[in-house]
Design a protein around this motif. Structure first.
Motif, PDB file in Angstrom:
ATOM      1  N   TRP A 377       0.807  -1.223   0.000  1.00 17.37           N
ATOM      2  CA  TRP A 377       0.000   0.000   0.000  1.00 17.37           C
ATOM      3  C   TRP A 377       0.838   1.270   0.000  1.00 17.37           C
ATOM      4  O   TRP A 377       0.364   2.357   0.305  1.00 17.37           O
ATOM      5  CB  TRP A 377      -0.948  -0.025   1.209  1.00 17.37           C
ATOM      6  CG  TRP A 377      -1.956  -1.119   1.020  1.00 17.37           C
ATOM      7  CD1 TRP A 377      -1.842  -2.420   1.386  1.00 17.37           C
ATOM      8  CD2 TRP A 377      -3.187  -1.008   0.321  1.00 17.37           C
ATOM      9  NE1 TRP A 377      -2.924  -3.140   0.974  1.00 17.37           N
ATOM     10  CE2 TRP A 377      -3.784  -2.296   0.325  1.00 17.37           C
ATOM     11  CE3 TRP A 377      -3.869   0.036  -0.301  1.00 17.37           C
ATOM     12  CZ2 TRP A 377      -5.012  -2.554  -0.273  1.00 17.37           C
ATOM     13  CZ3 TRP A 377      -5.093  -0.215  -0.886  1.00 17.37           C
ATOM     14  CH2 TRP A 377      -5.659  -1.503  -0.872  1.00 17.37           C
ATOM     15  N   SER A 414     -12.242  -8.619  -4.199  1.00 16.05           N
ATOM     16  CA  SER A 414     -11.667  -8.405  -2.875  1.00 16.05           C
ATOM     17  C   SER A 414     -10.222  -7.962  -3.058  1.00 16.05           C
ATOM     18  O   SER A 414      -9.533  -8.395  -3.984  1.00 16.05           O
ATOM     19  CB  SER A 414     -11.725  -9.684  -2.042  1.00 16.05           C
ATOM     20  OG  SER A 414     -11.003 -10.724  -2.674  1.00 16.05           O
ATOM     21  N   TRP A 418     -10.157  -4.750   1.700  1.00 14.87           N
ATOM     22  CA  TRP A 418     -11.041  -3.832   0.992  1.00 14.87           C
ATOM     23  C   TRP A 418     -11.871  -4.617  -0.026  1.00 14.87           C
ATOM     24  O   TRP A 418     -11.568  -5.756  -0.362  1.00 14.87           O
ATOM     25  CB  TRP A 418     -10.246  -2.748   0.248  1.00 14.87           C
ATOM     26  CG  TRP A 418      -9.333  -1.938   1.098  1.00 14.87           C
ATOM     27  CD1 TRP A 418      -8.024  -2.223   1.390  1.00 14.87           C
ATOM     28  CD2 TRP A 418      -9.634  -0.718   1.765  1.00 14.87           C
ATOM     29  NE1 TRP A 418      -7.495  -1.247   2.203  1.00 14.87           N
ATOM     30  CE2 TRP A 418      -8.457  -0.307   2.448  1.00 14.87           C
ATOM     31  CE3 TRP A 418     -10.777   0.080   1.857  1.00 14.87           C
ATOM     32  CZ2 TRP A 418      -8.404   0.862   3.202  1.00 14.87           C
ATOM     33  CZ3 TRP A 418     -10.724   1.249   2.599  1.00 14.87           C
ATOM     34  CH2 TRP A 418      -9.547   1.625   3.274  1.00 14.87           C
ATOM     35  N   ARG A 419     -12.881  -3.970  -0.563  1.00 20.19           N
ATOM     36  CA  ARG A 419     -13.689  -4.492  -1.661  1.00 20.19           C
ATOM     37  C   ARG A 419     -13.780  -3.399  -2.714  1.00 20.19           C
ATOM     38  O   ARG A 419     -14.016  -2.232  -2.393  1.00 20.19           O
ATOM     39  CB  ARG A 419     -15.097  -4.849  -1.171  1.00 20.19           C
ATOM     40  CG  ARG A 419     -16.038  -5.367  -2.236  1.00 20.19           C
ATOM     41  CD  ARG A 419     -15.780  -6.797  -2.632  1.00 20.19           C
ATOM     42  NE  ARG A 419     -15.908  -7.714  -1.502  1.00 20.19           N
ATOM     43  CZ  ARG A 419     -15.680  -9.017  -1.596  1.00 20.19           C
ATOM     44  NH1 ARG A 419     -15.317  -9.551  -2.756  1.00 20.19           N
ATOM     45  NH2 ARG A 419     -15.803  -9.790  -0.522  1.00 20.19           N
ATOM     46  N   GLU A 421     -15.399  -1.104  -5.035  1.00 22.11           N
ATOM     47  CA  GLU A 421     -16.772  -0.628  -5.178  1.00 22.11           C
ATOM     48  C   GLU A 421     -17.020   0.050  -6.521  1.00 22.11           C
ATOM     49  O   GLU A 421     -18.115  -0.015  -7.069  1.00 22.11           O
ATOM     50  CB  GLU A 421     -17.106   0.343  -4.043  1.00 22.11           C
ATOM     51  CG  GLU A 421     -18.561   0.761  -3.995  1.00 22.11           C
ATOM     52  CD  GLU A 421     -18.906   1.554  -2.756  1.00 22.11           C
ATOM     53  OE1 GLU A 421     -19.319   0.932  -1.759  1.00 22.11           O
ATOM     54  OE2 GLU A 421     -18.742   2.788  -2.769  1.00 22.11           O
ATOM     55  N   ARG A 430     -12.425   3.210  -6.321  1.00 19.04           N
ATOM     56  CA  ARG A 430     -12.986   3.406  -4.993  1.00 19.04           C
ATOM     57  C   ARG A 430     -13.084   2.059  -4.293  1.00 19.04           C
ATOM     58  O   ARG A 430     -13.645   1.100  -4.824  1.00 19.04           O
ATOM     59  CB  ARG A 430     -14.378   4.048  -5.054  1.00 19.04           C
ATOM     60  CG  ARG A 430     -14.928   4.377  -3.646  1.00 19.04           C
ATOM     61  CD  ARG A 430     -16.359   4.890  -3.692  1.00 19.04           C
ATOM     62  NE  ARG A 430     -16.488   5.991  -4.603  1.00 19.04           N
ATOM     63  CZ  ARG A 430     -17.408   6.078  -5.548  1.00 19.04           C
ATOM     64  NH1 ARG A 430     -18.288   5.108  -5.704  1.00 19.04           N
ATOM     65  NH2 ARG A 430     -17.469   7.115  -6.349  1.00 19.04           N
ATOM     66  N   LEU A 431     -12.538   2.006  -3.088  1.00 21.82           N
ATOM     67  CA  LEU A 431     -12.515   0.789  -2.292  1.00 21.82           C
ATOM     68  C   LEU A 431     -13.347   0.983  -1.035  1.00 21.82           C
ATOM     69  O   LEU A 431     -13.310   2.061  -0.417  1.00 21.82           O
ATOM     70  CB  LEU A 431     -11.074   0.442  -1.882  1.00 21.82           C
ATOM     71  CG  LEU A 431     -10.041   0.356  -3.011  1.00 21.82           C
ATOM     72  CD1 LEU A 431      -8.650   0.143  -2.430  1.00 21.82           C
ATOM     73  CD2 LEU A 431     -10.397  -0.745  -3.994  1.00 21.82           C
ATOM     74  N   ARG A 432     -14.091  -0.034  -0.652  1.00 19.36           N
ATOM     75  CA  ARG A 432     -14.868  -0.017   0.585  1.00 19.36           C
ATOM     76  C   ARG A 432     -14.225  -0.969   1.585  1.00 19.36           C
ATOM     77  O   ARG A 432     -13.937  -2.127   1.258  1.00 19.36           O
ATOM     78  CB  ARG A 432     -16.308  -0.435   0.316  1.00 19.36           C
ATOM     79  CG  ARG A 432     -17.205  -0.338   1.540  1.00 19.36           C
ATOM     80  CD  ARG A 432     -18.636  -0.765   1.241  1.00 19.36           C
ATOM     81  NE  ARG A 432     -18.746  -2.202   1.095  1.00 19.36           N
ATOM     82  CZ  ARG A 432     -19.118  -2.818  -0.013  1.00 19.36           C
ATOM     83  NH1 ARG A 432     -19.394  -2.124  -1.099  1.00 19.36           N
ATOM     84  NH2 ARG A 432     -19.212  -4.132  -0.066  1.00 19.36           N
ATOM     85  N   ALA A 433     -13.998  -0.502   2.798  1.00 17.58           N
ATOM     86  CA  ALA A 433     -13.335  -1.312   3.818  1.00 17.58           C
ATOM     87  C   ALA A 433     -14.239  -2.441   4.289  1.00 17.58           C
ATOM     88  O   ALA A 433     -15.429  -2.232   4.537  1.00 17.58           O
ATOM     89  CB  ALA A 433     -12.931  -0.436   5.004  1.00 17.58           C
ATOM     90  N   GLU A 434     -13.670  -3.629   4.436  1.00 16.26           N
ATOM     91  CA  GLU A 434     -14.402  -4.761   4.990  1.00 16.26           C
ATOM     92  C   GLU A 434     -13.746  -5.254   6.278  1.00 16.26           C
ATOM     93  O   GLU A 434     -14.064  -6.325   6.768  1.00 16.26           O
ATOM     94  CB  GLU A 434     -14.497  -5.891   3.961  1.00 16.26           C
ATOM     95  CG  GLU A 434     -15.384  -5.513   2.785  1.00 16.26           C
ATOM     96  CD  GLU A 434     -15.715  -6.685   1.885  1.00 16.26           C
ATOM     97  OE1 GLU A 434     -14.945  -7.665   1.856  1.00 16.26           O
ATOM     98  OE2 GLU A 434     -16.772  -6.631   1.218  1.00 16.26           O
ATOM     99  N   TRP A 442     -14.116   4.224   3.283  1.00 18.52           N
ATOM    100  CA  TRP A 442     -13.810   4.101   1.864  1.00 18.52           C
ATOM    101  C   TRP A 442     -12.449   4.737   1.593  1.00 18.52           C
ATOM    102  O   TRP A 442     -12.010   5.638   2.326  1.00 18.52           O
ATOM    103  CB  TRP A 442     -14.844   4.814   1.004  1.00 18.52           C
ATOM    104  CG  TRP A 442     -16.232   4.275   1.080  1.00 18.52           C
ATOM    105  CD1 TRP A 442     -16.818   3.371   0.234  1.00 18.52           C
ATOM    106  CD2 TRP A 442     -17.237   4.605   2.051  1.00 18.52           C
ATOM    107  NE1 TRP A 442     -18.106   3.115   0.620  1.00 18.52           N
ATOM    108  CE2 TRP A 442     -18.391   3.856   1.730  1.00 18.52           C
ATOM    109  CE3 TRP A 442     -17.272   5.442   3.159  1.00 18.52           C
ATOM    110  CZ2 TRP A 442     -19.563   3.930   2.468  1.00 18.52           C
ATOM    111  CZ3 TRP A 442     -18.430   5.528   3.907  1.00 18.52           C
ATOM    112  CH2 TRP A 442     -19.567   4.774   3.550  1.00 18.52           C
ATOM    113  N   LEU A 443     -11.797   4.265   0.548  1.00 26.43           N
ATOM    114  CA  LEU A 443     -10.557   4.871   0.068  1.00 26.43           C
ATOM    115  C   LEU A 443     -10.729   5.100  -1.425  1.00 26.43           C
ATOM    116  O   LEU A 443     -10.999   4.158  -2.178  1.00 26.43           O
ATOM    117  CB  LEU A 443      -9.354   3.958   0.341  1.00 26.43           C
ATOM    118  CG  LEU A 443      -7.987   4.495  -0.117  1.00 26.43           C
ATOM    119  CD1 LEU A 443      -7.648   5.801   0.601  1.00 26.43           C
ATOM    120  CD2 LEU A 443      -6.901   3.450   0.133  1.00 26.43           C
TER     121      LEU A 443
END
Length: 517
Positions: A377, A414, A418-419, A421, A430-434, A442-443
């Motif tokens: 990252w 996945s 993150w997932r 989105e 755009r990533l959604r935290a899981e 979100w990132l």
């Protein structure tokens, strides 16, 4: 605009189009077959709505007769959806002057009907003893009823929907205070109503017979105290039960200061609303269901818990395609809108970074799309590793998932914890935290050019806290953001500037080959 029979569609004038109700009413009227004219002091706020091209938008102020007069020309039904709440101590006089001008110009233009959304007032209390907010709402209704134009005055208490000032007060008080010392008005009985039902009644009133000119009380099926409303909000939002301790000596003025400390609702709005909460506001009739052409459908008016669930739907479904990502419009009346004030829609913490990159956008995008998995990252590897271990320790997914495809990301993939989105190739990831969090995160990473033609990398971390624990979590990790997110933005830019990132050609699948390794 013409209807299916080829006749001109009836024209509706909507004032307060940038406000909470007005902006949500316009698409409902368009769907019902009306030609809509919107009057707004700042028309530019409406230009990005998807319905803007189908709406005639005029600039005007209801306290200026010269701007109201042309707006009334050719109008069949005129909606009065403005009030001066929040404009200062003189809001009652401003409301009075605007209502008189509106009534006079509507009659002069031959408008067939006026529809006004006001406040539900208690019976048996002289108007002079009401709070200034409710007193002004009642006076405006009376001025419009006396206009000589058939008028429907809808009187509502707390409207449940994201963006409603009353609902936002309820949201912030409940989410931020697991234990609260409250004024005695938490025992006041209130009959809330879902914004969907309010809009349904507003549209229905446009077709009332000309001989109907009166007030209508509108409310949902539940009569609750404010304390009940907070406890039920907590339950629907998945928060622990709140400990609420009423204290009689807290005056409306002091309680409005208390609300100002706890919530971002502006004092000019919070104080009149808090003063109004000392009055019991319960419907005394439901005649609206018999008068509007379309009666209440099954399941309506919506129950309080159902209205809450709709208002919180965007949060529950982890969807940031509302104002949080600058979308043009909500998916439903209960959702946030871009024209809602900044304090509406719940708390949202952000960390924004930008970097000018000495590389073409394609090189930056390759780095962005290759993030995670074995590539990591791009900042503080130990911090990311520790966060992954902690997540696994509490039953989360941790960093062990990696990524499915080393070179390409798709919506739904996945990516560590993150997932994916949203992906707009070359522009947006755009990533959604899981991971396990006291909230939703979100990132977002974007690639583009600035006004000088240089490559620009943008990065935005968003966090919607869940209860007090969520706020505490954000502030606890904030000191590390400069190292984690700042370092990430710098290192992604540096990686894109390396010759290897700039020279490697983008992988293009062969003709007829599947877009997979």
């Amino acid at each position: 605009m013409v209807d299916e029979a080829g006749s001109p569609a009836p024209r509706a004038l909507v004032t307060g189009a940038t406000g909470y109700i007005g902006g949500r009413l316009i698409p409902e009227l368009l769907a019902a077959g009306y030609a809509v004219r919107a009057l707004a002091r700042s028309p530019e706020k409406l230009r990005d709505h998807p319905w803007a091209a189908r709406t005639e938008v005029l600039r005007g102020d209801l306290t200026d007769a010269d701007s109201v007069r042309p707006a009334m020309a050719g109008v069949d039904v005129a909606y009065y959806l403005v009030h001066a709440l929040g404009s200062g101590r003189g809001f009652e006089e401003t409301d009075r002057r605007a209502a008189r001008i509106f009534a006079r110009e509507a009659r002069a233009a031959g408008v067939r009907r006026i529809v006004y959304l006001g406040g539900l007032t208690p019976r048996g209390i002289p108007e002079r003893d009401l709070s200034p907010h409710l007193r002004s709402r009642a006076e405006v209704g009376r001025i419009l009823l006396d206009s000589g134009v058939p008028t429907a005055v809808l009187r509502a208490a707390v409207i449940i929907g994201s963006g409603s000032a009353s609902f936002e007060m309820l949201r912030y008080l409940t989410e931020r205070l697991p234990v609260m010392v409250t004024p005695s008005w938490v025992r006041t009985r209130i009959q809330p109503v879902a914004v969907r039902d309010v809009l349904r009644y507003l549209v229905g009133c446009a077709r009332l017979p000309d001989d109907v000119s009166r007030t209508f009380d509108i409310g949902g099926p539940d009569v609750l105290t404010y304390r009940d409303m907070m406890q039920r909000y907590a339950r629907v939002a998945g928060l622990p039960e709140r400990l609420i301790l009423p204290v009689p000596m807290l005056s409306p003025g002091l309680s409005s200061l208390w609300i100002g400390l706890v919530t971002p609702v502006p004092p000019g709005i919070a104080r009149p609303l808090a003063e109004s909460l000392r009055h019991e506001v319960v419907c005394h009739e439901h005649d609206i269901a018999r008068h509007v052409p379309d009666p209440d459908p099954p399941g309506h008016p919506l129950a309080f818990d159902d209205a809450l669930a709709l208002a919180l739907r965007r949060v529950r479904d982890a969807d940031v395609t509302t104002r949080w990502t600058n979308a043009a419009a909500p998916g439903a009346p209960s959702d946030p809108m871009p024209t809602d004030p900044d304090w509406a829609g719940g708390s949202l913490y952000t960390d924004c970074r930008e970097q000018t990159v000495d590389a073409p956008p394609e090189a930056v995008w390759r780095v962005v799309e290759g993030i995670g998995g074995e590539n990591g990252w791009y900042s503080f590897p130990l911090a990311w590793a520790v966060r992954g271990w902690l997540d696994r320790l509490v039953g989360g997914v941790g960093l062990r998932r990696g990524r499915r495809d080393a070179g390409r990301l798709r919506v739904g993939d996945s990516l560590d914890f993150w997932r994916v989105e949203e992906v707009v190739p070359g522009r947006l990831l755009r990533l959604r935290a899981e991971m396990r969090l006291p909230g939703l995160a979100w990132l977002e990473m974007t690639v583009g050019r600035d006004d000088r033609g240089r490559t620009r990398y943008g990065q935005r971390a968003l966090f919607h806290p869940h209860g007090l624990a969520g706020h505490a979590y954000w502030w606890a990790i904030s000191p590390f953001h400069a190292a984690v997110f700042g370092g990430m933005a710098r290192n992604i830019a540096a990686a894109a500037e390396r010759p290897t990132a700039r020279d490697v050609p983008e992988r293009v699948p062969a003709a007829g080959a599947p877009d997979r390794p």
